[in-house]
Design a protein around this motif. Structure first.
Motif, mmCIF file in Angstrom:
data_model
loop_
_atom_site.group_PDB
_atom_site.id
_atom_site.type_symbol
_atom_site.label_atom_id
_atom_site.label_comp_id
_atom_site.label_asym_id
_atom_site.label_seq_id
_atom_site.Cartn_x
_atom_site.Cartn_y
_atom_site.Cartn_z
ATOM 1 N N ARG A 17 0.807 -1.285 0.084
ATOM 2 C CA ARG A 17 -0.011 0.216 -0.025
ATOM 3 C C ARG A 17 0.804 1.322 -0.161
ATOM 4 N N HIS A 18 0.240 2.275 -0.746
ATOM 5 C CA HIS A 18 0.758 3.639 -0.640
ATOM 6 C C HIS A 18 -0.358 4.477 -0.081
ATOM 7 N N THR A 19 -0.015 5.258 0.902
ATOM 8 C CA THR A 19 -1.150 6.458 1.257
ATOM 9 C C THR A 19 -0.497 7.641 1.191
ATOM 10 N N GLY A 20 -1.203 8.492 0.061
ATOM 11 C CA GLY A 20 -1.085 9.622 -0.246
ATOM 12 C C GLY A 20 -1.554 10.161 -1.658
ATOM 13 N N ALA A 21 -1.263 11.233 -2.125
ATOM 14 C CA ALA A 21 -1.875 11.569 -3.395
ATOM 15 C C ALA A 21 -1.835 10.606 -4.506
ATOM 16 N N TYR A 22 -2.607 10.353 -5.496
ATOM 17 C CA TYR A 22 -2.555 9.316 -6.396
ATOM 18 C C TYR A 22 -1.669 9.783 -7.317
ATOM 19 N N PHE A 53 -5.390 -0.880 -6.932
ATOM 20 C CA PHE A 53 -6.605 -0.251 -6.418
ATOM 21 C C PHE A 53 -6.506 0.908 -5.862
ATOM 22 N N SER A 54 -7.591 1.715 -6.148
ATOM 23 C CA SER A 54 -7.671 3.163 -5.775
ATOM 24 C C SER A 54 -8.884 3.072 -4.970
ATOM 25 N N HIS A 55 -8.593 3.051 -3.550
ATOM 26 C CA HIS A 55 -9.697 3.002 -2.447
ATOM 27 C C HIS A 55 -10.609 4.274 -2.376
ATOM 28 N N CYS A 66 -5.505 9.500 0.629
ATOM 29 C CA CYS A 66 -5.979 8.157 -0.422
ATOM 30 C C CYS A 66 -5.112 7.127 -0.422
ATOM 31 N N ARG A 67 -5.672 5.883 -0.454
ATOM 32 C CA ARG A 67 -5.067 4.548 -0.355
ATOM 33 C C ARG A 67 -4.917 4.067 -1.739
ATOM 34 N N TYR A 68 -3.718 3.387 -1.995
ATOM 35 C CA TYR A 68 -3.702 2.726 -3.392
ATOM 36 C C TYR A 68 -2.926 1.442 -3.193
#
Length: 159
Positions: A17-22, A53-55, A66-68
């Protein structure tokens, strides 16, 4: 670009997971780290299909939250470790379009897919995560940064 409705299957996925701007450069770092993890765990040969996945909807969620997820399909019993987790993707109906462009082109393509009037008659948007599908032959042009993938927006039959 008229979307095609596709029913995606249930899958067990390993993800990072990456949390931050898409649009953040951290997404490139995420995919590089995830690719190295897949190679180390013998998940990259033969070449698999990858999923992104863009949650969260960036129009409603602060960019920093934002979670990706970068994902690959796995079987039962794979040990993932602290940086990689497992999710069961439920599958379902998605409106899908083929995207060809660069990373900075993606927000416009997603906005076009989500715009009113884009879905076939009888379908409406659903609140599940949107996803990108990167086929087995995925490649980035080193000169232009262009690549192709599928953009898939969750949908359900209109009531």
């Amino acid at each position: 670009m008229t979307p095609t409705i596709r029913n995606l299957p249930r899958m067990r996925l390993a993800f990072m997971r990456h949390t931050g701007a898409y649009g953040h450069p951290g997404l490139t770092d995420l995919w590089e780290r995830f690719g190295a993890w897949c190679a180390a765990n013998r998940l990259s040969e033969p070449r698999p299909r990858y999923y992104g996945f863009s949650h969260d909807n960036p129009a409603c969620t602060p960019a920093a939250q934002c979670r990706y997820d970068a994902c690959v399909q796995i079987g039962v019993g794979l040990r993932t470790g602290p940086d990689v987790q497992v999710m069961d993707f439920e599958g379902g109906d998605y409106a899908c379009v083929r995207f060809a462009g660069t990373g900075p082109d993606m927000p416009g393509a997603w906005a076009a897919l989500a715009a009113p009037g884009q879905l076939p008659t009888g379908w409406q948007h659903d609140a599940r995560a949107a996803l990108e599908i990167y086929d087995e032959d995925f490649a980035v042009d080193p000169d232009t940064g262009r690549f192709a993938c599928w953009l898939c927006m969750p949908v359900q039959r209109a009531a």
